[in-house]
Write a protein that holds these residues in place. Structure first.
Motif, PDB file in Angstrom:
ATOM      1  N   VAL A   3       1.068  -1.367   0.182  1.00  0.00           N
ATOM      2  CA  VAL A   3      -0.205   0.358   0.276  1.00  0.00           C
ATOM      3  C   VAL A   3       0.685   1.031   0.023  1.00  0.00           C
ATOM      4  O   VAL A   3       1.557   1.203   0.612  1.00  0.00           O
ATOM      5  N   TYR A   4       0.604   1.828  -0.846  1.00  0.00           N
ATOM      6  CA  TYR A   4       1.396   3.598  -1.090  1.00  0.00           C
ATOM      7  C   TYR A   4       0.707   4.308  -0.310  1.00  0.00           C
ATOM      8  O   TYR A   4      -0.595   4.146  -0.487  1.00  0.00           O
ATOM      9  N   LEU A   5       1.848   5.671   0.057  1.00  0.00           N
ATOM     10  CA  LEU A   5       1.401   6.427   0.607  1.00  0.00           C
ATOM     11  C   LEU A   5      -0.071   7.006   0.150  1.00  0.00           C
ATOM     12  O   LEU A   5      -1.255   7.572   0.649  1.00  0.00           O
ATOM     13  N   SER A   6       0.444   7.665  -1.339  1.00  0.00           N
ATOM     14  CA  SER A   6      -0.914   7.956  -2.010  1.00  0.00           C
ATOM     15  C   SER A   6      -2.074   6.953  -1.772  1.00  0.00           C
ATOM     16  O   SER A   6      -3.257   8.444  -1.975  1.00  0.00           O
ATOM     17  N   THR A  59      19.825  -3.575   5.895  1.00  0.00           N
ATOM     18  CA  THR A  59      18.158  -3.657   6.862  1.00  0.00           C
ATOM     19  C   THR A  59      17.470  -2.984   6.135  1.00  0.00           C
ATOM     20  O   THR A  59      17.719  -1.620   5.603  1.00  0.00           O
ATOM     21  N   ARG A  60      16.098  -3.113   5.859  1.00  0.00           N
ATOM     22  CA  ARG A  60      14.773  -2.286   5.763  1.00  0.00           C
ATOM     23  C   ARG A  60      13.772  -2.871   6.069  1.00  0.00           C
ATOM     24  O   ARG A  60      13.165  -3.514   5.619  1.00  0.00           O
ATOM     25  N   SER A  61      13.290  -2.118   6.985  1.00  0.00           N
ATOM     26  CA  SER A  61      12.048  -2.211   8.136  1.00  0.00           C
ATOM     27  C   SER A  61      11.229  -1.494   7.053  1.00  0.00           C
ATOM     28  O   SER A  61      11.254  -0.043   6.670  1.00  0.00           O
ATOM     29  N   ARG A  62       9.775  -1.674   7.006  1.00  0.00           N
ATOM     30  CA  ARG A  62       8.321  -1.897   6.777  1.00  0.00           C
ATOM     31  C   ARG A  62       7.347  -2.025   8.173  1.00  0.00           C
ATOM     32  O   ARG A  62       8.141  -3.025   8.454  1.00  0.00           O
ATOM     33  N   THR A  63       6.214  -1.485   7.549  1.00  0.00           N
ATOM     34  CA  THR A  63       5.126  -1.801   8.487  1.00  0.00           C
ATOM     35  C   THR A  63       4.375  -1.888   7.822  1.00  0.00           C
ATOM     36  O   THR A  63       4.182  -1.699   6.416  1.00  0.00           O
ATOM     37  N   THR A  64       3.687  -3.166   8.325  1.00  0.00           N
ATOM     38  CA  THR A  64       2.156  -3.196   7.906  1.00  0.00           C
ATOM     39  C   THR A  64       1.233  -2.677   7.851  1.00  0.00           C
ATOM     40  O   THR A  64       0.888  -1.607   8.905  1.00  0.00           O
ATOM     41  N   GLY A  87       0.493  -3.331  11.690  1.00  0.00           N
ATOM     42  CA  GLY A  87       1.146  -2.259  12.870  1.00  0.00           C
ATOM     43  C   GLY A  87       0.467  -0.942  12.354  1.00  0.00           C
ATOM     44  O   GLY A  87       1.080  -0.520  13.702  1.00  0.00           O
ATOM     45  N   LEU A  88       0.477  -0.336  11.436  1.00  0.00           N
ATOM     46  CA  LEU A  88       0.161   1.198  11.611  1.00  0.00           C
ATOM     47  C   LEU A  88      -0.821   1.184  12.336  1.00  0.00           C
ATOM     48  O   LEU A  88      -1.288   2.802  13.030  1.00  0.00           O
ATOM     49  N   ALA A  89      -2.154   0.704  12.317  1.00  0.00           N
ATOM     50  CA  ALA A  89      -3.497   0.611  13.005  1.00  0.00           C
ATOM     51  C   ALA A  89      -2.718   0.378  13.974  1.00  0.00           C
ATOM     52  O   ALA A  89      -3.284   1.713  15.113  1.00  0.00           O
ATOM     53  N   GLY A  90      -1.749  -0.075  15.609  1.00  0.00           N
ATOM     54  CA  GLY A  90      -1.429  -0.438  15.654  1.00  0.00           C
ATOM     55  C   GLY A  90      -0.456   0.795  16.899  1.00  0.00           C
ATOM     56  O   GLY A  90      -0.705   1.449  17.828  1.00  0.00           O
ATOM     57  N   LEU A 113      -4.862  -6.048   5.856  1.00  0.00           N
ATOM     58  CA  LEU A 113      -4.220  -5.605   7.027  1.00  0.00           C
ATOM     59  C   LEU A 113      -2.336  -5.985   6.850  1.00  0.00           C
ATOM     60  O   LEU A 113      -1.492  -5.179   7.568  1.00  0.00           O
ATOM     61  N   GLY A 114      -2.060  -7.137   5.927  1.00  0.00           N
ATOM     62  CA  GLY A 114      -0.966  -7.028   5.615  1.00  0.00           C
ATOM     63  C   GLY A 114      -0.386  -6.820   4.879  1.00  0.00           C
ATOM     64  O   GLY A 114       0.877  -7.417   5.060  1.00  0.00           O
ATOM     65  N   SER A 115      -0.546  -5.641   4.005  1.00  0.00           N
ATOM     66  CA  SER A 115       0.094  -5.207   2.935  1.00  0.00           C
ATOM     67  C   SER A 115       0.908  -3.805   3.918  1.00  0.00           C
ATOM     68  O   SER A 115       0.494  -3.587   4.249  1.00  0.00           O
TER      69      SER A 115
END
Length: 92
Positions: A7-10, A50-55, A58-61, A85-87
């Motif tokens: 899921v992209y910011l836009s 290392t390249r961290s990203r949230t799902t 996770g963003l909902a949390g 939600l896993g995106s």
């Protein structure tokens, strides 16, 4: 099992929990914070990538923690917009 599409910011621009653009703003902050932390980690560990990203889960949390809203309420809004939600959330 296939990974959900990112899921992209836009795509988060139209998602509103408390005010227009709030989800996108938090998502961008989280992405930038992860990139800054990853850069430090990679500098300290030669050869590390290392390249961290949230799902979205996770963003909902994270949104729930900041606003004291129930995480389930935020997840329901994400699902109503057709998101998985896993995106993983990613820059455009």
């Amino acid at each position: 099992m296939r990974r959900p599409k990112p899921v992209y910011l836009s795509q988060l621009e139209e998602v509103e929990i408390l005010w227009p653009g709030d989800v996108r703003m938090l998502a961008e902050f989280v992405l930038r914070a992860h990139d800054a932390k990853d850069q430090q980690t990679n500098l300290q560990n030669p050869g590390a990538r290392t390249r961290s990203r949230t799902t979205l889960h996770g963003l909902a949390g994270q949104f729930a923690q900041i606003t004291w809203l129930p995480k389930e309420q935020i997840e329901t809004i994400f699902l109503a917009h057709g998101f998985n939600l896993g995106s993983v959330v990613e820059f455009d």
